[in-house]
Every structure is written in structure tokens, then in C-alpha cells.
Scaffold this active site. Sequence first.
Site, PDB file in Angstrom:
ATOM      1  N   GLU A 233      -5.584   7.500  -5.900  1.00 22.66           N
ATOM      2  CA  GLU A 233      -5.877   7.954  -4.537  1.00 22.66           C
ATOM      3  C   GLU A 233      -7.196   7.391  -4.045  1.00 22.66           C
ATOM      4  O   GLU A 233      -7.306   6.926  -2.898  1.00 22.66           O
ATOM      5  CB  GLU A 233      -5.928   9.488  -4.489  1.00 22.66           C
ATOM      6  CG  GLU A 233      -6.226  10.022  -3.095  1.00 22.66           C
ATOM      7  CD  GLU A 233      -6.372  11.528  -3.051  1.00 22.66           C
ATOM      8  OE1 GLU A 233      -6.899  12.038  -2.040  1.00 22.66           O
ATOM      9  OE2 GLU A 233      -5.964  12.200  -4.017  1.00 22.66           O
TER      10      GLU A 233
ATOM     11  N   ASP B 262       0.831  -1.206   0.000  1.00 19.31           N
ATOM     12  CA  ASP B 262       0.000   0.000   0.000  1.00 19.31           C
ATOM     13  C   ASP B 262       0.866   1.258   0.000  1.00 19.31           C
ATOM     14  O   ASP B 262       0.478   2.290  -0.555  1.00 19.31           O
ATOM     15  CB  ASP B 262      -0.915  -0.015   1.228  1.00 19.31           C
ATOM     16  CG  ASP B 262      -1.851   1.177   1.273  1.00 19.31           C
ATOM     17  OD1 ASP B 262      -2.534   1.438   0.275  1.00 19.31           O
ATOM     18  OD2 ASP B 262      -1.901   1.852   2.307  1.00 19.31           O
TER      19      ASP B 262
ATOM     20  N   ASP C  34      -6.781   3.704  -3.320  1.00 17.31           N
ATOM     21  CA  ASP C  34      -5.943   3.504  -2.137  1.00 17.31           C
ATOM     22  C   ASP C  34      -6.737   3.721  -0.854  1.00 17.31           C
ATOM     23  O   ASP C  34      -6.710   2.881   0.064  1.00 17.31           O
ATOM     24  CB  ASP C  34      -4.759   4.463  -2.199  1.00 17.31           C
ATOM     25  CG  ASP C  34      -3.754   4.227  -1.088  1.00 17.31           C
ATOM     26  OD1 ASP C  34      -3.966   4.784   0.008  1.00 17.31           O
ATOM     27  OD2 ASP C  34      -2.774   3.504  -1.308  1.00 17.31           O
ATOM     28  N   HIS C  35      -7.462   4.836  -0.772  1.00 11.20           N
ATOM     29  CA  HIS C  35      -8.243   5.124   0.435  1.00 11.20           C
ATOM     30  C   HIS C  35      -9.399   4.139   0.594  1.00 11.20           C
ATOM     31  O   HIS C  35      -9.758   3.772   1.725  1.00 11.20           O
ATOM     32  CB  HIS C  35      -8.783   6.552   0.386  1.00 11.20           C
ATOM     33  CG  HIS C  35      -7.726   7.601   0.507  1.00 11.20           C
ATOM     34  ND1 HIS C  35      -6.623   7.452   1.309  1.00 11.20           N
ATOM     35  CD2 HIS C  35      -7.605   8.826  -0.082  1.00 11.20           C
ATOM     36  CE1 HIS C  35      -5.872   8.537   1.225  1.00 11.20           C
ATOM     37  NE2 HIS C  35      -6.442   9.385   0.394  1.00 11.20           N
TER      38      HIS C  35
ATOM     39  N   ASP D 198      -8.000   1.073   2.080  1.00 13.86           N
ATOM     40  CA  ASP D 198      -7.679   1.324   3.493  1.00 13.86           C
ATOM     41  C   ASP D 198      -8.923   1.207   4.376  1.00 13.86           C
ATOM     42  O   ASP D 198      -8.854   0.696   5.501  1.00 13.86           O
ATOM     43  CB  ASP D 198      -7.068   2.713   3.661  1.00 13.86           C
ATOM     44  CG  ASP D 198      -5.635   2.784   3.159  1.00 13.86           C
ATOM     45  OD1 ASP D 198      -5.006   1.718   3.012  1.00 13.86           O
ATOM     46  OD2 ASP D 198      -5.142   3.899   2.906  1.00 13.86           O
TER      47      ASP D 198
END
Length: 419
Positions: free
Chosen positions: A153, A135, A156-157, A160
Site C-alpha cells: 500500500e 497499478d 502504491d500510494h 501515485d
Amino acid sequence: MATSNPNLDKSPSALLRNNVRQLKEKTEKLKTDAKEAVRRMPIVLTEQQLKRLKEHKYASEGITLFDPFMQEFWKWLVEFCPLWAAPNLITIVGLALNIGTSVLLMIETNGAKEQCSRWIYFLTALGLFLYQSLDAIDGKQARRTNSQSPLGELFDHGCDSVSAVFVTIACCCACQLGVYPWLMFLACMCSFFAFYAAHWQTYVSGKLKFGKLDCTEAQFSFIGIYMISTVSAAFWSKSIPYLQIEFRILVALLMIGSTAWSSFNNLRLVSQGGCGRNFSSVAGTSIIFPAWPIGILCFLATVASNYSTSHVLEEHTSLHLLCYGLVFSKITNRLIVAHMSRSPLNAWDSSYVGPLAVCINQYFNLLISEHVFLWFFLLYSLYDLLRYNIKVCQELCDFLDIHCFRIKPPTTPTTDQHH
């Protein structure tokens, strides 16, 4: 004159090539059909949201305690990634490893109440470390291959938010916190809220702000817990000298305290006003409104846990919290999309169906067994989360003319290693 069968005249190598070709054709057809099925789903993003997502630029502030040391390792690690590997592919591989090992731990610990084999704890620690590493290098791989995009982005978030659910519950399973179900419930809900509050603050200020102790430090703390369990899973049931409280209770109190402090700091920043007109959010909306989704989720989760006649929280702790965790992930992803597209949040979302249905089932005196209902809740929440995430990625990919898990143009390495 008899004609020979062409299949009998082919050599084994020719037959193998033919089978491989047919397999490739079927795979391509399956991929095409899947893409068309996704495109036929109801539209999620408006044209204006897509345009604003395209214009979005990542903004962050602050450096965590471990980041300066880990940056050198991540810069070294990214050099081993082949140039054809898309950044999102790296992230999703790490997420799959993390989820797989976490789910295995949840199953083997029987709702976070029992110990399991040492190798499972070690695998969970390894899965989280690999996810953290992959990550961390996806952004570096994007710059290395000149494939940066707002999708990176967002992806990725989004990953998460999913990882936060499984890691938090798995950590509780590692120290058998399920023997105190309400303490585990509070620790998990505080963790979920802290993650949401960080993106709530981002939605208001337009900038993701990191503290000295943040995600990287939390992940290493969880890895430490997994490794202690690897050495001695019975350690967590022992009492701390003089204090006479079990180590697992200390872990829960530390989780609650640290996430409460993080939430407090983010809410304090929210209270200072936003970057929009008249101190509004990035979308020009109320800075308080994002409290609605997380507030209704916490309320419904608490009601369902407290009024369960079959004591579903006590009996099926991990499953119960996982159901609400998937709803948390969905509403967090909606907040992330709203921030990046500078758009208002909707008051209603399909993810509320599961929590509301549980309360309605309880009100009518359990028309369906709560344990069975939890599995329906889990499947629906998983479907709802995947449908939303996949559709958002597809719409953004089509708009930007890129691929999610494949780098479209040939790439050459660059030397830019900016964090």
C-alpha cells in the site's frame, strides 16, 4: 617443458560461461554494496512507526464511476502476470513507462508551448494506460501470490504521488497550455493540492474515500487529451464557437474546477473531525496541522514565480513546475507514512531547502542564473525524494523480513479476487 596457457585451452562456450559467471558475481557485489550504502543512510522510521506500519490495515470507501467496468478487465489482465512477479515490481515498471513517456513529451513541447510529433502523444497515452493497468492489478497480484504487506500500500500510494506530478504537467504539455504560464501554474498547483487533500482526509479519518469521479476517471480524461493531440495537436489552439475561448483554456478551467471541487469535499470531511481522541487525527494530533507543508509549498512557489526577474515561469514552465512537483511528492509521501504509522508530522522537512533557496537567490538579486538554479533545484529535489522513499522501503523490508521487488517464498495462485 613449456606449460600451456589454460585460457587458450578453453572452448568458446566455456569462455562464455566464465564471463557470465563473472558478470553475475559483479552484479551481486554491486547489489550488496548498494544495499549496505542505503542501510548506512540516516534512519527515517522509528521502532514505533515500524511496528504500527506492520499492524496497518488498508481501509477505503466508495466506488468510482468506471471501476465496476474496469474490474473485469483488470481481473483478466492479472492472470497474464507470472507468479514470480512481485506486485511492487509490476507497479514500478508501469511508473517507469509513465514517467519516461511524460518526460519525452515535456522535452519535445519546449515547456508546454509547442506541438510535437503525433507518435509522442500516442506513446504518452499508452504509457499512462499501462501505468493505470499495472497499478490496478498489483493488489490482485499480491493476493494471488499470497504476498500482501503494508509495504504494498505504501509503495502504491508513493508511486501515485510521483505519477500525479508527471501526468498533470504532461497533460498541460499535450494541449500547449504553456502559452498561458500562470493558468498552467494554477492548474498544476490545484491538481497537486487535490491529491494531497485526499491523503490529508485519510490521515484524519483513517479511511481513503473515493468519489464517483476520481483517479481512474481523471486518468482516462488525460488519455483522451493525449489521443486528441495524436489526431490533431492544433485542435487546442482553436476557439470554441460562440464562447470565443480556446479549447486549451477550457481544459485548464476543467482541471481547476474538478480539483477544486475534490479538494472542497475532502476539506469538508476534514472539518467534521477525525477518528482519534477528541476528534483528532489517527495520530492523535491536530487535524489542521497537515495544512502547513502544502501551504508553505504553494506560498513559496507563488512567490518565486511572481518575483522572478528572469521570468522563469514563462520561459521554463515545465521545468519550473516539475521542481515544485517533486517537493509536493515528498511531502505527500511523508503524510502517507504518517497516516499508515499513526504518527505526527514534523514541522520541518529537507524538501523545503529547494523552494527556500530559490527565494533567497531572488532576494540577493540572482547570485546564480535562475535557469541554472532550477536544474540544481531539480537534482536536489529528485535526490531528496529518492533518498527518503528508498530508505523507507529498506527499513520496512528489513523489519518485515521481505523483499521489495522479489517474492521471498514460493507462491501458488489463489482464487481471491477481492478489490
